[in-house]
Design an enzyme around this catalytic site. Structure first.
Site, short mmCIF file in Angstrom:
data_model
loop_
_atom_site.label_atom_id
_atom_site.label_comp_id
_atom_site.label_asym_id
_atom_site.label_seq_id
_atom_site.Cartn_x
_atom_site.Cartn_y
_atom_site.Cartn_z
N HIS A 53 27.70 -39.19 27.65
CA HIS A 53 28.43 -39.42 26.41
C HIS A 53 27.82 -40.60 25.64
CE1 HIS A 53 32.30 -37.23 27.95
NE2 HIS A 53 31.24 -36.45 27.91
N GLU A 55 28.99 -43.50 24.81
CA GLU A 55 29.19 -44.82 25.40
C GLU A 55 28.13 -45.12 26.46
OE1 GLU A 55 33.40 -43.02 24.82
OE2 GLU A 55 31.33 -42.31 25.08
N CYS A 80 36.71 -41.03 27.23
CA CYS A 80 37.40 -40.19 28.21
C CYS A 80 37.72 -41.00 29.46
CB CYS A 80 36.54 -38.99 28.58
SG CYS A 80 34.98 -39.41 29.41
N LEU A 214 23.16 -11.94 9.16
CA LEU A 214 24.14 -12.93 9.64
C LEU A 214 23.57 -13.78 10.78
CD1 LEU A 214 27.46 -10.85 9.61
CD2 LEU A 214 26.48 -12.25 7.79
#
Length: 354
Positions: A53, A55, A80, A214
């Protein structure tokens, strides 16, 4: 207590978080910086699900760890406190010696939902929340919508002529191809948008009339899941959306249809397909849906009230007659000019208007 520089460093967190746009789903985009005496000594952002993450990257980038005890960490989303695919960020922050953490917004994912903030405070760390909160929530509006509203974040996109038509009236035997309203710059932008979303949706009428792919061809990025909605299921198996190059799902009321390599999901024949499609996509983990349908599809999402953002191009070409713009009460919040068109944005919910 809020300090004058808190907003400045939180905006830096947002800049960092955006660097992973389109790559973190189903996780949110998060940026973090470590500041000592007004100077950034470490920073980082979450790159993709399953990897460290923001941090972690920020703390690990600090060369002199002795400075952490007199530093502040800024992070755009609540850290978290649970074991997922990576260890809890709160444990790392507490163990690092940081004594102040400034958080942009709380994480409404039930697995977090204030637990990270509580864990940090219980460890004696000063925690400040709500700095640039609206901007932090807007950045992860897809993530928050999926958790809070139990459906994907819905973005509608279409183009109209200068005199208000999204297409010419198609005649039997007309070629299955689009009538272009915008220029190449706009088309490249649309492909970038497609790469940022989990899924893209079009109706059977658009597939029959325009034969779109698409997918993402004019931008580097992942192809979104292709969603086709056709009540009758009257589709040409040779259409580009059924070429097998991208995972494709067909929602239809026709219980007898089968297409090679296409997942078919049957709809109840009630006329209220929007909610049913969104509930199914939420169950599939789809956090965002880019709607490039025709008039019927756009009108259906508007009527159901199940949309979050609208992006409308208005070109300089005139059709004189054709299919009218489906959004009669479109009220743009902002606009951007291109050589061949004007792009306008509208947000359905005030909290998304940044």
């Amino acid at each position: 207590m809020t300090q004058p520089q808190d907003l400045t460093f939180m905006l830096r967190c947002l800049d960092l978080a955006r660097m992973a746009e389109g790559h973190t789903a189903p996780n949110p985009m998060v940026g973090a910086v470590v500041v000592n005496k007004g100077i950034i000594i470490g920073e980082g952002y979450h790159l993709k699900a399953g990897e460290p993450h923001a941090e972690v990257h920020a703390i690990n980038s600090v060369s002199d760890r002795s400075l952490l005890s007199s530093s502040t960490m800024y992070v755009s989303l609540e850290p978290c406190s649970h074991h997922g695919r990576t260890p809890p960020c709160t444990d790392l922050i507490i163990g690092s010696g940081l004594r102040r953490v400034v958080i942009g917004t709380t994480d409404t994912n039930p697995a977090v939902a204030g637990k990270g903030i509580r864990r940090l405070r219980e460890a004696g760390i000063e925690v400040l929340t709500g700095v640039a909160e609206k901007e932090c929530r807007f950045l992860n509006r897809r993530f928050f919508t999926w958790h809070e509203k139990q459906r994907p974040y819905v973005i509608m996109k279409w183009a109209r002529s200068a005199d208000g038509f999204i297409d010419l009236v198609r005649q039997p035997g007309d070629a299955a191809e689009p009538h272009w309203i915008t220029g190449m710059a706009e088309r490249i932008l649309v492909h970038r948008w497609r790469a940022e979303e989990d899924a893209i949706l079009a109706g059977g009428g658009t597939v029959r009339a325009d034969n779109p792919s698409l997918d993402v061809r004019l931008w580097k990025g992942k192809n979104p899941l292709r969603i086709i909605v056709s009540r009758t299921g009257n589709m040409n198996p040779g259409s580009k959306v059924f070429d097998g190059s991208v995972e494709t799902v067909l929602f239809t009321c026709n219980e007898n249809i089968s297409l090679p390599g296409v997942r078919v999901i049957h709809l109840g024949d009630t006329g209220h397909f929007v909610g049913e499609v969104l509930r199914t996509l939420h169950g599939m983990g789809v956090q965002s849906l880019f709607v490039e349908g025709g008039a019927y599809i756009i009108k259906s999402f508007i009527k159901a009230g199940l949309w979050d953002e609208a992006r409308r191009f208005t070109g300089s070409v005139r059709f004189s007659r054709g299919v009218p713009d489906p959004f009669v009460n479109f009220a743009p919040a902002k606009s951007v000019g291109f050589e061949k068109s004007i792009l306008e944005f509208m947000y359905h919910f005030p909290e998304n208007d940044v």
